[in-house]
Write an enzyme that holds these catalytic residues in place. Structure first.
Site, short mmCIF file in Angstrom:
data_model
loop_
_atom_site.label_atom_id
_atom_site.label_comp_id
_atom_site.label_asym_id
_atom_site.label_seq_id
_atom_site.Cartn_x
_atom_site.Cartn_y
_atom_site.Cartn_z
N HIS A 104 39.14 45.43 40.96
CA HIS A 104 40.48 45.18 40.43
C HIS A 104 40.42 44.87 38.94
O HIS A 104 39.43 44.37 38.44
CB HIS A 104 41.19 44.05 41.18
CG HIS A 104 40.46 42.75 41.18
ND1 HIS A 104 39.35 42.50 41.96
CD2 HIS A 104 40.70 41.59 40.52
CE1 HIS A 104 38.93 41.26 41.78
NE2 HIS A 104 39.72 40.68 40.90
N PHE A 105 41.52 45.23 38.28
CA PHE A 105 41.73 44.86 36.88
C PHE A 105 42.68 43.67 36.83
O PHE A 105 43.62 43.58 37.62
CB PHE A 105 42.41 46.00 36.10
CG PHE A 105 41.50 47.10 35.67
CD1 PHE A 105 40.62 46.91 34.61
CD2 PHE A 105 41.53 48.33 36.29
CE1 PHE A 105 39.78 47.94 34.19
CE2 PHE A 105 40.70 49.36 35.88
CZ PHE A 105 39.82 49.16 34.83
N HIS A 106 42.44 42.78 35.88
CA HIS A 106 43.37 41.70 35.55
C HIS A 106 44.10 42.16 34.29
O HIS A 106 43.47 42.61 33.33
CB HIS A 106 42.61 40.41 35.22
CG HIS A 106 41.83 39.86 36.35
ND1 HIS A 106 42.28 38.81 37.11
CD2 HIS A 106 40.62 40.20 36.85
CE1 HIS A 106 41.38 38.53 38.03
NE2 HIS A 106 40.36 39.36 37.89
#
Length: 144
Positions: A104-106
């Protein structure tokens, strides 16, 4: 690297509709939703629907789809939160700070100068929904 993917991780459950989320955006390959323990107001997570623990496990198609979604979300987030920049990052492996075993990307509005500790404090769902609505309105904006 190829760590074993755990189908019972929180993000897998969210993607499968088995756990709730405050959704911001979804397409065939990705999902973007509000972090329930945000480090900053407007903290959005972008995940592929593909099973991958780290960036090294992603297919080229899922990697490209994630980047396109990050671009959409980042632009809308900046407009929604009234900032002129954003911060995007991701962790690969628990030793690097990854707390959920799904890539996942933040995406954060603005800089990381003032942020809360990671995964410490839940945010009220109502506040997350308000911020999500602002971001969604910018995704749907003719200026998007």
């Amino acid at each position: 690297m190829n760590p074993i993917y755990d189908n019972s991780n929180t993000f897998a459950k969210i993607i499968a509709g088995e756990a709730p989320c405050v959704k911001v955006y979804e397409d065939d390959l990705t999902l973007a939703f509000m972090d329930i323990m945000p480090q900053k107001d407007g903290h959005v997570l972008v995940v592929p629907k593909e099973q991958a623990v780290t960036i090294y496990d992603l297919s080229a198609e899922a990697a490209q789809a994630c980047m396109l979604t990050v671009q959409k979300i980042g632009k809308a987030l900046e407009r929604a939160m009234g900032v002129t920049g954003s911060t995007i990052f991701q962790h690969n492996g628990s030793s690097a700070g990854q707390t959920v075993g799904h890539f996942h990307f933040h995406v954060f509005p603005g800089p990381l100068l003032v942020i809360k500790d990671h995964g410490v404090q839940f945010e009220e769902v109502g506040k997350l929904k308000e911020i999500a609505a602002l971001i969604i309105s910018q995704l749907e904006s003719p200026h998007a």
